[in-house]
Design an enzyme around this catalytic site. Structure first.
Site, mmCIF file in Angstrom:
data_model
loop_
_atom_site.group_PDB
_atom_site.id
_atom_site.type_symbol
_atom_site.label_atom_id
_atom_site.label_comp_id
_atom_site.label_asym_id
_atom_site.label_seq_id
_atom_site.Cartn_x
_atom_site.Cartn_y
_atom_site.Cartn_z
ATOM 1 N N ASN A 181 0.828 -1.201 0.000
ATOM 2 C CA ASN A 181 0.000 0.000 0.000
ATOM 3 C C ASN A 181 0.869 1.260 0.000
ATOM 4 O OD1 ASN A 181 -2.722 1.316 0.421
ATOM 5 N ND2 ASN A 181 -1.531 2.232 2.084
ATOM 6 N N GLU A 182 0.622 2.129 -0.950
ATOM 7 C CA GLU A 182 1.212 3.485 -0.997
ATOM 8 C C GLU A 182 2.700 3.509 -0.652
ATOM 9 O OE1 GLU A 182 -1.135 6.131 1.415
ATOM 10 O OE2 GLU A 182 -2.941 5.804 0.238
HETATM 11 O O1 IFM Z 1 -5.601 6.156 6.538
HETATM 12 C C1 IFM Z 1 -4.830 6.254 5.382
HETATM 13 C C2 IFM Z 1 -4.548 4.871 4.819
HETATM 14 O O2 IFM Z 1 -3.864 4.080 5.730
HETATM 15 C C3 IFM Z 1 -3.699 4.983 3.570
HETATM 16 N N1 IFM Z 1 -4.256 5.909 2.636
HETATM 17 C C4 IFM Z 1 -4.650 7.214 3.116
HETATM 18 C C5 IFM Z 1 -5.560 7.055 4.317
HETATM 19 C C6 IFM Z 1 -6.006 8.448 4.840
HETATM 20 O O3 IFM Z 1 -4.894 9.206 5.181
#
Ligand code: IFM
Length: 417
Positions: A181-182
């Protein structure tokens, strides 16, 4: 005048969560970081937030706000939470598996925790919710962070081994795997600003970690496909709409540079190792001889600009990868639920527009199903379709969730012109 925007047949609708943010009871590098920094975060809140935010969310001055603790207790209440998702017309759900539960000691996999996540997957299946499973949504097991986390020489191999284990045990239950993720946000906060574990501020390490994560994804992709060739494997990328204001030469060049590095670099490197792109989009960044020159006409509780067109532009930026796209996250912190319904509908108009413009968007997962632990900001930002009372752990469906439910059930959105 009303117009009905019909989404493609089989479109997936739902919401997302991540383990550390909702489960409760986790022990990993993040839970250690919280204990070390909670007092400091509470003390620094007055310098970080505007006075309207400080007045509305006084919890930010309490160190307890920064300890994930029991969170929403989703680890024990997932059945109740999935009942809610089902009642809201969802047909898909994204969640993450917590590495520190599966592999609490190096190389030793915990069968009890594997059985737990199997029950979670069965609970989704029973409710006809298609699982999107994130393999790693940021926290690391303690044994790995003690070796240096992603800096450790064997980190990529450890990740590949963990991903392969999940593929082997859940190959019959999971069709969609999100390896990482990200990566952009993780590397940025962990290695340049130092705001997140491991708290480093070293640009050299930042580039090293980005490349390690690229490699880790590729290795995990190959390992999963070797075990489950039919599985769909991708990442969730945090892409930003960089807008070259007034279309000037300088602004266009700045946009080109940041698009290249932030939005496209990782995806280009893994382009032969992805079956879909998962998009997380929250941000618009207007470039006008400098960055973040946004108008901020409407903002969320966290002060992030609410600019739905950003989703259209980031989706259009993914067309060149020629694979299906799923919106894995988009949403806002809105404690009084005054903007959420408008924002979700406005976002979905942009998804519809992107589909009509040739992007193969196949699903939308709102962030988040539940209010949750927003990392170094703690519990005060409220992203949930469902509000959590952190004292009693009572769940309350917000009105905007019911408006979203009508869209999910009808697979369409009524646009008022
Ligand atoms: O809460 C986060 C998530 O863990 C990853 N994407 C962005 C969200 C909001 O900041």
């Amino acid at each position: 005048m009303e117009k009905i925007l019909q989404f493609p047949k089989g479109f997936l609708w739902g919401a997302a969560t991540s383990a550390h943010q909702v489960e409760g009871g986790n022990t990993n590098d993040w839970s250690e970081w919280e204990k070390k920094h909670a007092e400091r975060f509470a003390g620094e809140a007055k310098n970080h937030w505007e006075s309207w935010q400080q007045e509305r969310f006084p919890e930010m001055f309490d160190p307890a706000n920064y300890i994930s603790g029991h969170a929403t207790d989703h680890y024990n209440r997932y059945e109740e939470d999935f009942d809610i998702a089902k009642s809201l017309g969802h047909n898909a759900h994204r969640f993450s598996i917590e590495w520190s539960r599966i592999e609490p000691e190096e190389g030793k996999f915990d069968e009890k925790e594997i059985a737990h996540y199997r029950q979670v997957l069965q609970a989704l299946k029973k409710r006809s919710l298609e699982p999107f499973v994130t393999i790693w949504h940021w926290p690391l097991p303690l044994w790995l962070s003690e070796k240096g986390g992603w800096e450790a020489p064997g980190a990529t191999m450890y990740f590949e081994r963990y991903a392969a284990k999940l593929a082997a045990v859940f190959k019959d239950e999971v069709r969609f795997w999100i390896t990482i993720n990200e990566s952009q946000i993780y590397a940025l906060h962990g290695y340049t600003t130092g705001e997140w574990p491991p708290g480093k501020t070293n640009v050299f390490l930042y580039f090293l970690i980005v490349h390690k994560l690229i490699n880790a994804h590729k290795k995990a992709y190959q390992a999963i496909k070797a075990i489950a060739p039919e599985a769909n494997v991708g990442i969730a990328t945090h892409n930003i709409y960089f807008e070259a204001h007034k279309n000037t030469f300088i602004n266009r060049m700045l946009k080109k540079a940041v698009d290249w590095w932030w939005n496209d670099y990782f995806l280009n490197k893994i382009s032969r190792h992805q079956d879909f792109v998962g998009l997380n989009n929250y941000l618009h960044n207007r470039i006008d001889y400098g960055f973040n020159k946004n108008e901020n006409m409407k903002v969320s509780d966290m002060g992030w600009e609410l600019y739905p067109e950003a989703l259209f532009h980031t989706l259009m930026g993914l067309k060149k990868y020629k694979v299906p796209v799923y919106v894995m996250e988009s949403g806002l912190a809105d404690a009084d639920d005054s903007r959420r319904e408008w924002f979700i509908k406005a976002l979905l108009e942009q998804v519809y527009r992107a589909n009509k413009s040739g992007v193969d968007v196949r699903g939308f997962l709102y962030w988040s199903l539940l209010d949750n632990f927003e990392w170094d900001k703690g519990f005060w930002p409220r992203f949930g379709l469902v509000a959590i009372d952190y004292e009693t752990l009572e769940r309350k469906i917000r009105p905007s969730a019911r408006a979203y439910a009508e869209i999910c059930r009808s697979n369409s959105l009524i646009q008022k012109e």
